[in-house]
Design an enzyme around this catalytic site. Structure first.
Site, PDB file in Angstrom:
ATOM      1  N   ARG A 105       0.889  -1.180   0.000  1.00  0.00           N
ATOM      2  CA  ARG A 105       0.000   0.000   0.000  1.00  0.00           C
ATOM      3  C   ARG A 105       0.914   1.214   0.000  1.00  0.00           C
ATOM      4  NH1 ARG A 105      -5.330   1.347   3.510  1.00  0.00           N
ATOM      5  NH2 ARG A 105      -6.103  -0.003   1.851  1.00  0.00           N
ATOM      6  N   HIS A 132      -7.268   0.692  -6.467  1.00  0.00           N
ATOM      7  CA  HIS A 132      -7.482  -0.185  -5.298  1.00  0.00           C
ATOM      8  C   HIS A 132      -8.163  -1.474  -5.797  1.00  0.00           C
ATOM      9  CE1 HIS A 132      -7.769  -1.411  -1.285  1.00  0.00           C
ATOM     10  NE2 HIS A 132      -8.624  -0.545  -0.784  1.00  0.00           N
ATOM     11  N   GLN A 135     -10.138  -3.991  -3.559  1.00  0.00           N
ATOM     12  CA  GLN A 135     -11.432  -3.505  -3.079  1.00  0.00           C
ATOM     13  C   GLN A 135     -12.547  -3.846  -4.083  1.00  0.00           C
ATOM     14  OE1 GLN A 135     -12.113  -1.817  -0.047  1.00  0.00           O
ATOM     15  NE2 GLN A 135     -14.131  -2.474  -0.716  1.00  0.00           N
ATOM     16  N   ASP A 221     -17.170   7.134  -1.722  1.00  0.00           N
ATOM     17  CA  ASP A 221     -15.965   6.992  -0.889  1.00  0.00           C
ATOM     18  C   ASP A 221     -15.688   8.349  -0.258  1.00  0.00           C
ATOM     19  OD1 ASP A 221     -13.591   6.058   0.230  1.00  0.00           O
ATOM     20  OD2 ASP A 221     -12.467   6.046  -1.659  1.00  0.00           O
ATOM     21  N   CYS A 261     -16.253   1.479   0.464  1.00  0.00           N
ATOM     22  CA  CYS A 261     -15.085   0.651   0.791  1.00  0.00           C
ATOM     23  C   CYS A 261     -14.718   0.744   2.270  1.00  0.00           C
ATOM     24  CB  CYS A 261     -13.902   1.047  -0.082  1.00  0.00           C
ATOM     25  SG  CYS A 261     -13.324   2.739   0.162  1.00  0.00           S
ATOM     26  N   ARG A 289     -13.433  -8.875   1.515  1.00  0.00           N
ATOM     27  CA  ARG A 289     -12.012  -8.620   1.269  1.00  0.00           C
ATOM     28  C   ARG A 289     -11.195  -9.853   1.655  1.00  0.00           C
ATOM     29  NH1 ARG A 289      -9.961  -3.428   1.297  1.00  0.00           N
ATOM     30  NH2 ARG A 289      -8.038  -4.474   0.705  1.00  0.00           N
TER      31      ARG A 289
HETATM   32  N1  NVA Z   1      -9.939   6.460  -1.396  1.00  0.00           N
HETATM   33  C1  NVA Z   1      -9.554   6.095  -0.056  1.00  0.00           C
HETATM   34  C2  NVA Z   1      -9.775   4.629   0.160  1.00  0.00           C
HETATM   35  C3  NVA Z   1      -9.406   4.135   1.531  1.00  0.00           C
HETATM   36  C4  NVA Z   1      -9.594   2.661   1.669  1.00  0.00           C
HETATM   37  C5  NVA Z   1      -8.109   6.484   0.195  1.00  0.00           C
HETATM   38  O1  NVA Z   1      -7.285   6.282  -0.707  1.00  0.00           O
HETATM   39  O2  NVA Z   1      -7.804   6.992   1.276  1.00  0.00           O
HETATM   40  N1   CP Z   2     -11.196  -0.331   2.367  1.00  0.00           N
HETATM   41  C1   CP Z   2      -9.937  -0.370   2.817  1.00  0.00           C
HETATM   42  O1   CP Z   2      -8.991  -0.615   2.077  1.00  0.00           O
HETATM   43  O2   CP Z   2      -9.814  -0.163   4.161  1.00  0.00           O
HETATM   44  P1   CP Z   2      -8.459   0.050   4.983  1.00  0.00           P
HETATM   45  O3   CP Z   2      -7.925   1.414   4.600  1.00  0.00           O
HETATM   46  O4   CP Z   2      -8.894  -0.029   6.418  1.00  0.00           O
HETATM   47  O5   CP Z   2      -7.489  -1.021   4.620  1.00  0.00           O
END
Ligand code: NVA
Ligand code: CP
Length: 309
Positions: A105, A132, A135, A221, A261, A289
């Site tokens: 990540r 992502h 997801q 989101d 998500c 997930r």
């Molecule tokens: N769009 C959000 C998703 C978090 C799971 C982010 O990137 O922070």
């Molecule tokens: N949806 C998702 O990826 O959640 P986290 O940021 O908690 O991993």
């Protein structure tokens, strides 16, 4: 050495591979629910690298790997050399000699692309600024569980054209469904950044109510994704009218699903009575997930398996 297969964006897999993965996910999930041991990845090690925070992604990969008989190791930027400027190419060489699978990540997609080019083992995208994929793997599995095939359906995306939105748009091309996107002015989809072949599977709407009309699934989101915190106040003003509320769900099909998500901000991108209401499947979505990523890890390491015993 044969080049490993990676999962860096949704379009990395074909429709046939997804069909396999969803069938396998169902099998793995059913077995898990019956408390039956399934250890195909005994002695395999997953390294998880987090440059941003996480609850679901960490937990689902770590628990998932353990449930498949393997081990998972957590690394983050703060207490590894990654945070002190070690080149990502060097990190990839070293890390991939000590494990069987890597999940990352991070910020720019370019970082994970560079890592994967120097990795001896498969690399999975656990979220970048652009995408992502894990997801949407879970989201489509959840849609299929509740409503059957997603082909030909309409998904309404309300809010920011972020990593999750981009991934929905790629998925629409793979599965042949439509995405109705509504973003505030200045936050529109960037087709190239989204990695799209064209715009045949999505349509943009100025008014989010129009995007939601007759949709089979309404999804959204956070207004500010991780890494964009400096824009938070400006975004709160710009996104004010892009909240998924009960009126918007009424514009969608009667049996429309709501997904997010997570983590969610009630009162911002979604009203509490929607996320906690009858259309919402967010808890199934979060749980899935775990199951889809178990199928994904098994597939990357062992290829296609038979759904028996
Ligand atoms: N769009 C959000 C998703 C978090 C799971 C982010 O990137 O922070
Ligand atoms: N949806 C998702 O990826 O959640 P986290 O940021 O908690 O991993």
């Amino acid at each position: 050495m044969v080049a490993p297969r990676h999962y860096l964006q949704f379009k990395d897999f074909s429709r046939e591979e997804y069909d396999y993965l969803f069938a396998r996910t169902k099998w793995i999930k059913d077995k898990f629910k019956r408390y039956e041991r399934h250890w195909p990845l005994a002695d395999r090690t997953l390294v998880m690298i987090f440059e941003k925070q996480s609850t679901r992604t960490r937990l689902s990969f770590e628990a998932g790997m353990q449930q498949l008989g393997g081990a998972a190791i957590y690394l983050n930027t703060h207490d590894s050399q990654l945070g002190r400027g070690e080149p990502v190419e060097d990190a990839a060489q070293v890390i991939s000699r000590m494990c069987d699978l890597v999940m990352i990540r991070t910020f720019e997609q370019d970082i994970i692309e560079r890592f994967s080019r120097h990795s001896r083992v498969p690399v999975i995208n656990g979220l970048t600024n652009e995408y992502h994929p894990c997801q949407i793997l879970a989201d489509i599995h959840t849609f299929i569980e509740h409503r059957g095939a997603i082909q030909g359906r309409t998904v309404a995306w309300i809010g920011d054209s972020n990593n999750v939105c981009n991934t929905w748009l790629q998925a629409a091309e793979v599965f042949d469904f439509n995405v109705h996107v509504s973003t505030p002015p200045g936050y529109e989809v960037e087709a190239e950044r989204a990695g799209l072949y064209g715009n045949s599977h999505y349509e943009e709407f100025a008014d989010p109510m129009d995007a939601a009309r007759d949709a089979d699934l309404v999804t959204t989101d956070v207004w500010t994704s991780m890494g964009f915190e400096a824009e938070n106040e400006a975004r709160k003003r710009a996104f004010e009218d892009w909240q998924v509320d009960a009126d918007m769900m009424c514009a969608a099909r009667k049996d429309a699903l709501f997904m997010h998500c997570l983590p969610a901000h009630r009162g911002e991108e979604v009203a509490a009575d929607v996320i906690d209401g009858p259309h919402s499947v967010v808890w199934d979505e979060a749980e899935n997930r775990l199951h889809v990523q178990k199928a994904l890890m098994e597939f990357l390491l062992l290829g296609c398996m038979k759904n028996d015993a």
